[in-house]
Write an enzyme that holds these catalytic residues in place. Structure first.
Site, PDB file in Angstrom:
ATOM      1  N   CYS A 118       0.821  -1.210   0.000  1.00 20.76           N
ATOM      2  CA  CYS A 118       0.000   0.000   0.000  1.00 20.76           C
ATOM      3  C   CYS A 118       0.862   1.270   0.000  1.00 20.76           C
ATOM      4  O   CYS A 118       1.549   1.529  -0.971  1.00 20.76           O
ATOM      5  CB  CYS A 118      -0.980  -0.045   1.176  1.00 20.76           C
ATOM      6  SG  CYS A 118      -2.292   1.185   1.104  1.00 20.76           S
ATOM      7  N   HIS A 166      -3.985  -5.202  -0.223  1.00 22.50           N
ATOM      8  CA  HIS A 166      -3.762  -5.698   1.130  1.00 22.50           C
ATOM      9  C   HIS A 166      -3.843  -7.224   1.184  1.00 22.50           C
ATOM     10  O   HIS A 166      -4.937  -7.797   1.271  1.00 22.50           O
ATOM     11  CB  HIS A 166      -4.792  -5.098   2.087  1.00 22.50           C
ATOM     12  CG  HIS A 166      -4.495  -3.693   2.482  1.00 22.50           C
ATOM     13  ND1 HIS A 166      -3.902  -3.362   3.673  1.00 22.50           N
ATOM     14  CD2 HIS A 166      -4.670  -2.521   1.826  1.00 22.50           C
ATOM     15  CE1 HIS A 166      -3.736  -2.049   3.748  1.00 22.50           C
ATOM     16  NE2 HIS A 166      -4.195  -1.519   2.628  1.00 22.50           N
ATOM     17  N   GLU A 213      -3.089  -9.215   3.571  1.00 23.80           N
ATOM     18  CA  GLU A 213      -3.251  -9.804   4.905  1.00 23.80           C
ATOM     19  C   GLU A 213      -4.663 -10.305   5.169  1.00 23.80           C
ATOM     20  O   GLU A 213      -4.914 -10.967   6.178  1.00 23.80           O
ATOM     21  CB  GLU A 213      -2.857  -8.785   5.977  1.00 23.80           C
ATOM     22  CG  GLU A 213      -3.894  -7.705   6.274  1.00 23.80           C
ATOM     23  CD  GLU A 213      -3.921  -6.587   5.246  1.00 23.80           C
ATOM     24  OE1 GLU A 213      -4.810  -5.724   5.344  1.00 23.80           O
ATOM     25  OE2 GLU A 213      -3.055  -6.578   4.350  1.00 23.80           O
TER      26      GLU A 213
END
Length: 386
Positions: free
Chosen positions: A276, A360, A362
């Site tokens: 990011c 992202h 995660e």
């Protein structure tokens, strides 16, 4: 200026800089807050979204109407001090119905000081953002239904916007700390890294907790340092690899102090991974440029193709700035592309263990399609050590 009475039953308002007023019912904390109005299309994970430091300075419109139905809990917090400015909902918050719920969303919002408004036509607001770009607005909650609309419009107009704004310093940690908590599982909850394989320094521009957990889950003993840490301070920890975290604001502004540090880290030849804002800062350090997007990417259903494998993954995204593809210098290649609009979603440096992605991986919230990127980082560190 005298207070303006709201329509019957309205206890909150979203006031845009152009004078548009959207009335609704207030939830959470009382008062007012100014920020950039954006929208997120995720179907789940509202608590992770509201506590994502990358949303600093933003008022989040949820396009999915059922927000609050699973309550809130401490496990799903992505940071201790949420930095988003408010939330806009279509439907009223219902009582939670989930075995993990600890608090009602309204109670939780009051506790963390976040202002919300429900009963808004979020489809209309989303179309407005899509057509005209993300506007500046003020979200206000007054149980007595009295609002000084001209003053709120003036407040919205006076806010400078995210262009040129460095917010990483506001959400970054203030001192170095250690992290070894691993990802959550249904059986055991969060785990603890027992046998670390690598030492990693994570530069915190607004890092989400689950990113740190994903690093720990692939064997990384993580030391987290503030956004302003120098290359010398980072290298003092003798890391096997360096991670550049997500975060809010204009990457060009944060880059004034971050880019010289990243350039020095690149010179060491150590594996480096960015996500990011970290991806944008890496691109700047390599000689690329960034720019503001018309509406940004925010949601959990964004298809991205990994050009190195041909694989298509569904990703979670939250960014209003992007790396300009045409600005990439020789030796830096595009590795990932958005299948929505073709924008650049990942880069790598030829012949060096350096890569980054805009989205992202995660999965907090969002699909787990991109967890392989943490394994890829671990593989680069393993190769560098051999």
């Amino acid at each position: 200026m005298s207070a303006t009475a709201a329509p019957e039953g309205a206890t909150a308002a979203l006031v845009l800089a152009d004078g548009t007023v959207l009335w609704g019912r207030g939830i959470g904390a009382e008062g007012s807050a100014v920020g950039e109005v954006c929208f997120n299309t995720s179907l789940t994970g509202y608590q992770e979204i509201l506590t994502d430091p990358s949303y600093a300075g933003q008022i989040i419109t949820f396009t999915f109407p059922h927000i609050g139905n699973v309550g809130t809990n401490l496990d799903d917090m992505e940071t201790v001090t949420p930095a988003s400015r408010g939330l806009v909902l279509r439907a009223d918050v219902t009582d939670p119905s989930n075995w993990r719920a600890e608090k009602h969303l309204d109670e939780w919002l009051k506790r963390i000081g976040l202002i919300g408004i429900s009963g808004v036509d979020t489809r209309r607001l989303t179309r407005l953002v899509r057509a005209a770009g993300a506007p500046t607005g003020v979200i206000a909650h007054a149980p007595d239904g009295k609002f000084d609309i001209p003053a709120l419009v003036a407040k919205a107009k006076a806010w400078p916007g995210l262009d040129g704004m460095d917010l990483a310093k506001e959400v970054s940690c203030r001192q170095t700390y250690h992290w070894n908590e691993t990802r959550w599982s249904l059986k055991d909850g969060y785990g603890k890294l027992e046998n670390p394989r690598f030492k990693v320094v994570a530069v915190d521009y607004g890092a989400k907790r689950n990113i740190l957990r994903c690093l720990a889950s692939v064997g990384c003993d993580v030391t987290v340092v503030p956004a302003t840490a120098s290359a010398e301070e980072i290298l003092r920890h003798e890391p096997d690899g360096i991670f550049l975290s997500n975060g809010p604001g204009d990457p060009a502004a944060t880059g004034e102090y971050a880019v010289p540090t990243i350039k020095a880290l690149l010179d060491t030849g150590k594996p480096l991974f960015g996500i990011c804002l970290g991806h944008q800062l890496l691109a700047l350090a390599l000689g690329g440029k960034t720019g503001k997007m018309h509406q940004g990417h925010r949601g959990g259903n964004h298809p991205v193709q990994d050009l190195t494998t041909g694989k298509v993954e569904i990703t979670s995204q939250n960014h209003g700035f992007m790396v300009l593809d045409e600005s990439l210098p020789e030796g830096v290649k595009r590795t990932h592309s958005s299948l929505f609009d073709g924008t650049l979603e990942g880069i790598a440096v030829d012949g060096k263990p350096v890569f980054s992605v805009q989205y992202h991986p995660e999965a907090s919230p969002g699909p787990q399609d991109s967890h392989y990127l943490f394994e890829r980082f671990a593989g680069l560190m393993e190769k560098a050590a051999s």
